[in-house]
Design an enzyme around this catalytic site. Structure first.
Site, mmCIF file in Angstrom:
data_model
loop_
_atom_site.group_PDB
_atom_site.id
_atom_site.type_symbol
_atom_site.label_atom_id
_atom_site.label_comp_id
_atom_site.label_asym_id
_atom_site.label_seq_id
_atom_site.Cartn_x
_atom_site.Cartn_y
_atom_site.Cartn_z
ATOM 1 N N ASP A 226 7.115 -2.538 8.372
ATOM 2 C CA ASP A 226 6.583 -2.752 7.202
ATOM 3 C C ASP A 226 6.094 -1.518 6.454
ATOM 4 O O ASP A 226 6.612 -1.612 5.315
ATOM 5 C CB ASP A 226 5.178 -3.654 7.263
ATOM 6 C CG ASP A 226 5.455 -5.094 8.180
ATOM 7 O OD1 ASP A 226 6.658 -5.506 8.085
ATOM 8 O OD2 ASP A 226 4.488 -5.341 8.824
ATOM 9 N N HIS B 285 -0.213 -3.722 9.734
ATOM 10 C CA HIS B 285 1.368 -3.727 9.352
ATOM 11 C C HIS B 285 1.906 -3.447 10.647
ATOM 12 O O HIS B 285 1.389 -2.474 11.306
ATOM 13 C CB HIS B 285 1.672 -2.920 8.045
ATOM 14 C CG HIS B 285 1.267 -3.513 6.775
ATOM 15 N ND1 HIS B 285 2.107 -4.589 6.383
ATOM 16 C CD2 HIS B 285 0.495 -3.356 5.882
ATOM 17 C CE1 HIS B 285 1.598 -4.911 5.319
ATOM 18 N NE2 HIS B 285 0.949 -3.978 4.906
ATOM 19 N N HIS C 117 0.689 -1.238 -0.056
ATOM 20 C CA HIS C 117 -0.164 0.170 -0.184
ATOM 21 C C HIS C 117 0.760 1.179 0.060
ATOM 22 O O HIS C 117 0.604 2.228 -0.690
ATOM 23 C CB HIS C 117 -1.054 -0.059 1.262
ATOM 24 C CG HIS C 117 -1.983 -0.954 1.133
ATOM 25 N ND1 HIS C 117 -1.817 -2.250 1.347
ATOM 26 C CD2 HIS C 117 -3.393 -0.855 1.265
ATOM 27 C CE1 HIS C 117 -2.977 -2.909 1.165
ATOM 28 N NE2 HIS C 117 -3.933 -1.973 1.371
#
Length: 276
Positions: free
Chosen positions: A245, A241, A201
């Site tokens: 990350d 996350h 993302h």
């Protein structure tokens, strides 16, 4: 008789023998260098070392240079101090036991917001849906730059990035956070499994934002950056996350955009060379 050849030969032989003996006696018995030669070599080595040190860059530094370093390069100086600080932290920190969940500072800071979403599942679904819309926005933009504008760099970067993410995500499969708040409206839609390391993302958003800046689309770039920050906060709040990350996702977006640019440059040079 002094002119006797035998006597002369014998005398000559004796003189040669004594000369040879003298030369042999001058050499050390243990096979090492003669003290005079050893001292000479030491002096040469010291001279070489002095010349190397005198030519060294740091030998020309002054107090003014040190002050100028702090004045004109404050960020590297701060990083240097941070290096020393975190070395001390790392070597004195108690390791997390294998029976305990990972410690994540991002989870700690977003704990109040996490409690709110736990009690408001509808809000969690709405935020997940909005995040999915943002993912579709970045996907649309990246494909647009290739299919409509004929600029494949962002698409190449995204393909590189997701391929690397898949390899790393499979090699090291991190445990899902215990407080994870899933949603059927989140991307990928449907509560399917996903790799935690690293955040696609965030990386995709960074790739799109970099291209916008490259094309001087400043307003769009700032909009995407702001939405990306909100996305990071939401992923921490929902435990979607770990902090690492998300941080690596930012770096991955920058890295793979740069690699895609180098790939384009290499191919252009090949085409020009083949035509020539």
């Amino acid at each position: 008789m002094n002119g006797n050849p035998k006597t002369s030969l014998l005398n000559g032989s004796n003189n040669h023998s004594s000369t040879t003996t003298t030369l042999i006696r001058k050499r050390p018995i243990n096979g090492n260098q003669h003290p005079l030669e050893e001292n000479s070599n030491k002096k040469i080595n010291m001279t070489v070392k002095k010349s190397i040190l005198s030519d060294a860059y740091f030998m020309s530094w002054s107090v003014k240079d040190g002050l100028d370093l702090l004045r004109y390069h404050p960020i590297p100086c701060i990083f240097g101090l941070a290096l020393v600080f975190f070395m001390g932290v790392e070597y004195t920190l108690f390791m997390i036991p294998s029976t305990s969940p990972p410690f994540d500072l991002g989870f700690v800071l977003t704990q109040p917001l996490h409690r709110i979403l736990v009690t408001q599942p509808l809000a969690n679904t709405i935020f997940a849906a909005l995040n999915t819309v943002f993912v579709l926005m970045q996907t649309t933009y990246i494909l647009w730059t290739w299919l409509v504008e004929g600029r494949p760099r962002s698409t190449i970067a995204t393909v590189f990035m997701f391929t690397c993410r898949g390899i790393l995500g499979y090699c090291t499969q991190l445990p899902l956070p215990q407080e994870f708040l899933g949603s059927g409206a989140d991307f990928p839609v449907g509560n399917v499994s996903f790799f935690l390391f690293f955040s696609g993302h965030v990386a995709g958003s960074v790739i799109a934002s970099i291209d916008m800046r490259r094309m001087k689309r400043w307003e769009m770039a700032w909009l995407f950056d702001a939405l990306n920050v909100l996305q990071v906060v939401r992923l921490l709040v929902t435990r979607g996350h770990y902090t690492i990350d998300l941080a690596v996702g930012v770096g991955a977006g920058m890295l793979f955009d740069s690699l895609a640019g180098k790939y384009e440059e290499t191919n252009i040079k090949k085409i020009i060379h083949n035509k020539g």
